[in-house]
Design a protein around this motif. Structure first.
Motif, PDB file in Angstrom:
ATOM      1  N   LYS A   4       0.976  -1.045  -0.017  1.00  0.00           N
ATOM      2  CA  LYS A   4       0.039  -0.057  -0.139  1.00  0.00           C
ATOM      3  C   LYS A   4       0.748   1.148   0.208  1.00  0.00           C
ATOM      4  O   LYS A   4       1.807   1.057   0.750  1.00  0.00           O
ATOM      5  CB  LYS A   4      -0.838  -0.062   1.335  1.00  0.00           C
ATOM      6  CG  LYS A   4      -2.317   0.389   0.934  1.00  0.00           C
ATOM      7  CD  LYS A   4      -3.090   0.272   2.371  1.00  0.00           C
ATOM      8  CE  LYS A   4      -4.269   0.968   1.907  1.00  0.00           C
ATOM      9  NZ  LYS A   4      -5.190   0.997   3.113  1.00  0.00           N
ATOM     10  N   LYS A   5       0.522   2.402  -0.738  1.00  0.00           N
ATOM     11  CA  LYS A   5       1.036   3.528  -0.926  1.00  0.00           C
ATOM     12  C   LYS A   5       1.024   4.253   0.353  1.00  0.00           C
ATOM     13  O   LYS A   5      -0.177   4.259   0.905  1.00  0.00           O
ATOM     14  CB  LYS A   5       0.589   4.376  -2.032  1.00  0.00           C
ATOM     15  CG  LYS A   5       1.156   4.050  -3.398  1.00  0.00           C
ATOM     16  CD  LYS A   5       0.542   4.903  -4.265  1.00  0.00           C
ATOM     17  CE  LYS A   5       0.450   4.414  -5.754  1.00  0.00           C
ATOM     18  NZ  LYS A   5       0.024   5.241  -6.680  1.00  0.00           N
ATOM     19  N   PRO A   6       2.071   5.009   1.002  1.00  0.00           N
ATOM     20  CA  PRO A   6       1.697   5.907   2.071  1.00  0.00           C
ATOM     21  C   PRO A   6       0.614   7.065   1.860  1.00  0.00           C
ATOM     22  O   PRO A   6       0.582   7.496   0.381  1.00  0.00           O
ATOM     23  CB  PRO A   6       3.071   6.505   2.419  1.00  0.00           C
ATOM     24  CG  PRO A   6       3.911   5.638   1.595  1.00  0.00           C
ATOM     25  CD  PRO A   6       3.232   5.121   0.462  1.00  0.00           C
ATOM     26  N   LYS A   7       0.050   7.380   2.599  1.00  0.00           N
ATOM     27  CA  LYS A   7      -1.153   8.428   2.394  1.00  0.00           C
ATOM     28  C   LYS A   7      -0.863   9.741   3.116  1.00  0.00           C
ATOM     29  O   LYS A   7      -0.715   9.736   4.245  1.00  0.00           O
ATOM     30  CB  LYS A   7      -2.551   7.801   2.736  1.00  0.00           C
ATOM     31  CG  LYS A   7      -3.751   8.544   2.220  1.00  0.00           C
ATOM     32  CD  LYS A   7      -5.056   8.071   2.836  1.00  0.00           C
ATOM     33  CE  LYS A   7      -5.613   7.039   1.952  1.00  0.00           C
ATOM     34  NZ  LYS A   7      -6.940   6.371   2.152  1.00  0.00           N
ATOM     35  N   ILE A   8      -0.855  10.690   2.346  1.00  0.00           N
ATOM     36  CA  ILE A   8      -0.471  11.945   2.870  1.00  0.00           C
ATOM     37  C   ILE A   8      -1.758  12.935   2.843  1.00  0.00           C
ATOM     38  O   ILE A   8      -2.352  12.968   1.513  1.00  0.00           O
ATOM     39  CB  ILE A   8       0.725  12.508   2.249  1.00  0.00           C
ATOM     40  CG1 ILE A   8       2.012  11.809   2.602  1.00  0.00           C
ATOM     41  CG2 ILE A   8       0.926  14.093   2.610  1.00  0.00           C
ATOM     42  CD1 ILE A   8       3.203  12.287   1.768  1.00  0.00           C
ATOM     43  N   ASP A  58      -9.932   9.485   6.316  1.00  0.00           N
ATOM     44  CA  ASP A  58      -9.238   9.251   5.186  1.00  0.00           C
ATOM     45  C   ASP A  58      -8.126   8.335   5.540  1.00  0.00           C
ATOM     46  O   ASP A  58      -7.171   8.023   4.524  1.00  0.00           O
ATOM     47  CB  ASP A  58      -8.933  10.492   4.402  1.00  0.00           C
ATOM     48  CG  ASP A  58      -9.958  11.357   3.822  1.00  0.00           C
ATOM     49  OD1 ASP A  58     -10.872  10.582   3.047  1.00  0.00           O
ATOM     50  OD2 ASP A  58     -10.125  12.556   3.945  1.00  0.00           O
ATOM     51  N   LYS A  59      -7.446   8.315   6.735  1.00  0.00           N
ATOM     52  CA  LYS A  59      -6.284   7.472   7.395  1.00  0.00           C
ATOM     53  C   LYS A  59      -5.150   7.798   6.798  1.00  0.00           C
ATOM     54  O   LYS A  59      -4.532   7.097   6.380  1.00  0.00           O
ATOM     55  CB  LYS A  59      -6.829   6.128   6.533  1.00  0.00           C
ATOM     56  CG  LYS A  59      -8.267   5.513   7.188  1.00  0.00           C
ATOM     57  CD  LYS A  59      -8.371   5.375   8.420  1.00  0.00           C
ATOM     58  CE  LYS A  59      -9.574   4.686   9.160  1.00  0.00           C
ATOM     59  NZ  LYS A  59     -10.264   5.267  10.327  1.00  0.00           N
ATOM     60  N   CYS A  60      -4.931   9.035   6.665  1.00  0.00           N
ATOM     61  CA  CYS A  60      -3.661   9.689   6.270  1.00  0.00           C
ATOM     62  C   CYS A  60      -2.771   9.068   7.327  1.00  0.00           C
ATOM     63  O   CYS A  60      -2.864   9.576   8.416  1.00  0.00           O
ATOM     64  CB  CYS A  60      -3.669  11.168   5.981  1.00  0.00           C
ATOM     65  SG  CYS A  60      -4.765  11.562   4.592  1.00  0.00           S
ATOM     66  N   GLY A  61      -1.456   9.079   7.037  1.00  0.00           N
ATOM     67  CA  GLY A  61      -0.237   8.953   7.954  1.00  0.00           C
ATOM     68  C   GLY A  61       0.228  10.227   8.555  1.00  0.00           C
ATOM     69  O   GLY A  61       0.737  10.452   9.446  1.00  0.00           O
ATOM     70  N   ILE A  62       0.093  11.330   7.723  1.00  0.00           N
ATOM     71  CA  ILE A  62       0.528  12.666   8.130  1.00  0.00           C
ATOM     72  C   ILE A  62      -0.225  13.617   7.251  1.00  0.00           C
ATOM     73  O   ILE A  62      -0.722  13.083   6.093  1.00  0.00           O
ATOM     74  CB  ILE A  62       2.131  12.691   7.612  1.00  0.00           C
ATOM     75  CG1 ILE A  62       2.837  13.819   8.270  1.00  0.00           C
ATOM     76  CG2 ILE A  62       2.245  12.679   6.264  1.00  0.00           C
ATOM     77  CD1 ILE A  62       4.257  13.649   8.386  1.00  0.00           C
ATOM     78  N   ILE A  97       1.297  17.073  11.888  1.00  0.00           N
ATOM     79  CA  ILE A  97       0.813  17.706  11.149  1.00  0.00           C
ATOM     80  C   ILE A  97       1.855  18.852  10.887  1.00  0.00           C
ATOM     81  O   ILE A  97       2.499  19.453  11.772  1.00  0.00           O
ATOM     82  CB  ILE A  97      -0.408  18.600  11.713  1.00  0.00           C
ATOM     83  CG1 ILE A  97      -1.468  17.693  11.800  1.00  0.00           C
ATOM     84  CG2 ILE A  97      -0.889  19.948  10.630  1.00  0.00           C
ATOM     85  CD1 ILE A  97      -2.659  18.289  12.687  1.00  0.00           C
ATOM     86  N   LEU A  98       2.298  19.102   9.617  1.00  0.00           N
ATOM     87  CA  LEU A  98       3.283  20.111   9.245  1.00  0.00           C
ATOM     88  C   LEU A  98       2.625  21.323   8.721  1.00  0.00           C
ATOM     89  O   LEU A  98       1.902  21.254   7.710  1.00  0.00           O
ATOM     90  CB  LEU A  98       4.329  19.678   8.093  1.00  0.00           C
ATOM     91  CG  LEU A  98       5.098  18.066   8.343  1.00  0.00           C
ATOM     92  CD1 LEU A  98       6.005  18.066   7.241  1.00  0.00           C
ATOM     93  CD2 LEU A  98       5.709  18.557   9.526  1.00  0.00           C
ATOM     94  N   GLU A  99       2.582  22.425   9.605  1.00  0.00           N
ATOM     95  CA  GLU A  99       1.898  23.461   9.365  1.00  0.00           C
ATOM     96  C   GLU A  99       3.031  24.463   8.483  1.00  0.00           C
ATOM     97  O   GLU A  99       4.071  24.610   8.907  1.00  0.00           O
ATOM     98  CB  GLU A  99       1.669  24.246  10.958  1.00  0.00           C
ATOM     99  CG  GLU A  99       1.313  25.534  10.829  1.00  0.00           C
ATOM    100  CD  GLU A  99       1.252  26.195  12.030  1.00  0.00           C
ATOM    101  OE1 GLU A  99       1.641  27.546  12.215  1.00  0.00           O
ATOM    102  OE2 GLU A  99       0.498  25.585  12.919  1.00  0.00           O
ATOM    103  N   VAL A 100       2.474  24.751   7.617  1.00  0.00           N
ATOM    104  CA  VAL A 100       2.932  25.480   6.434  1.00  0.00           C
ATOM    105  C   VAL A 100       2.074  26.805   6.351  1.00  0.00           C
ATOM    106  O   VAL A 100       1.398  27.041   5.380  1.00  0.00           O
ATOM    107  CB  VAL A 100       3.253  24.890   4.983  1.00  0.00           C
ATOM    108  CG1 VAL A 100       3.998  25.784   4.289  1.00  0.00           C
ATOM    109  CG2 VAL A 100       3.875  23.558   5.328  1.00  0.00           C
ATOM    110  N   PHE A 101       2.772  27.754   6.983  1.00  0.00           N
ATOM    111  CA  PHE A 101       2.056  29.050   6.968  1.00  0.00           C
ATOM    112  C   PHE A 101       2.825  30.125   6.066  1.00  0.00           C
ATOM    113  O   PHE A 101       4.019  30.257   6.458  1.00  0.00           O
ATOM    114  CB  PHE A 101       1.388  29.951   8.173  1.00  0.00           C
ATOM    115  CG  PHE A 101       0.409  29.108   8.777  1.00  0.00           C
ATOM    116  CD1 PHE A 101      -0.286  28.286   8.192  1.00  0.00           C
ATOM    117  CD2 PHE A 101      -0.085  29.381   9.911  1.00  0.00           C
ATOM    118  CE1 PHE A 101      -1.469  27.642   8.641  1.00  0.00           C
ATOM    119  CE2 PHE A 101      -0.978  28.888  10.785  1.00  0.00           C
ATOM    120  CZ  PHE A 101      -1.696  27.803  10.102  1.00  0.00           C
ATOM    121  N   ALA A 102       2.532  30.729   4.991  1.00  0.00           N
ATOM    122  CA  ALA A 102       3.230  31.748   4.576  1.00  0.00           C
ATOM    123  C   ALA A 102       2.511  33.240   4.774  1.00  0.00           C
ATOM    124  O   ALA A 102       1.336  33.371   4.053  1.00  0.00           O
ATOM    125  CB  ALA A 102       3.248  31.590   3.051  1.00  0.00           C
TER     126      ALA A 102
END
Length: 134
Positions: A4-8, A58-62, A97-102
């Motif tokens: 199974k592919k990793p889910k992002i 959605d069962k995302c890993g990240i 959770i990688l928070e990416v705010f610009a």
């Protein structure tokens, strides 16, 4: 049996002046064979629940959470509140959770803002892949 592919998960907002979700998806697809689920919400304070849904339903890993807070004090306050919400989701789910705010006031021109958002998003997409690998 096929592995199974990793889910992002990609959580982004409609109010961003740069399509950071598209940039993240392109960076992920360029660097790995992953399944991507995108969830777009109206504003930055909607990101915590979007992230939680990406994990639980959605069962995302990240999840990569993308947003572009405006320059006003209330915008910064809303970004901070969203950040606190996402920290709570991380603790509840034991997932990153990688928070990416610009922030819009980090650049003087639209071109500079685009470059800043693109670079930041691409780097965090790679970080997400590294975290998934362990």
């Amino acid at each position: 049996m096929k592995e199974k592919k990793p889910k992002i998960g990609i959580a982004d907002t409609t109010f961003s002046r740069v399509d950071m979700g598209k940039i993240a998806i392109e960076a992920l697809n360029k660097n790995a064979d992953v399944e991507i689920v995108r969830y777009t919400v109206p504003g930055i304070k909607d990101l915590p629940v979007a992230c939680k849904i990406l994990f639980e339903e959605d069962k995302c890993g990240i999840v990569i959470a993308l947003g572009m807070p405006g320059p006003m004090p209330i915008d910064k306050q809303c970004a901070h509140e969203a950040s606190l919400g996402m920290q709570a989701v991380q603790l509840l789910t034991n997932k990153h959770i990688l928070e990416v705010f610009a922030h819009m006031d980090e650049a003087n021109t639209d071109k500079e803002l685009y470059i800043l958002a693109k670079n930041r998003t691409e780097k965090h997409a790679i970080n997400a892949l590294d975290l998934l690998k362990g």
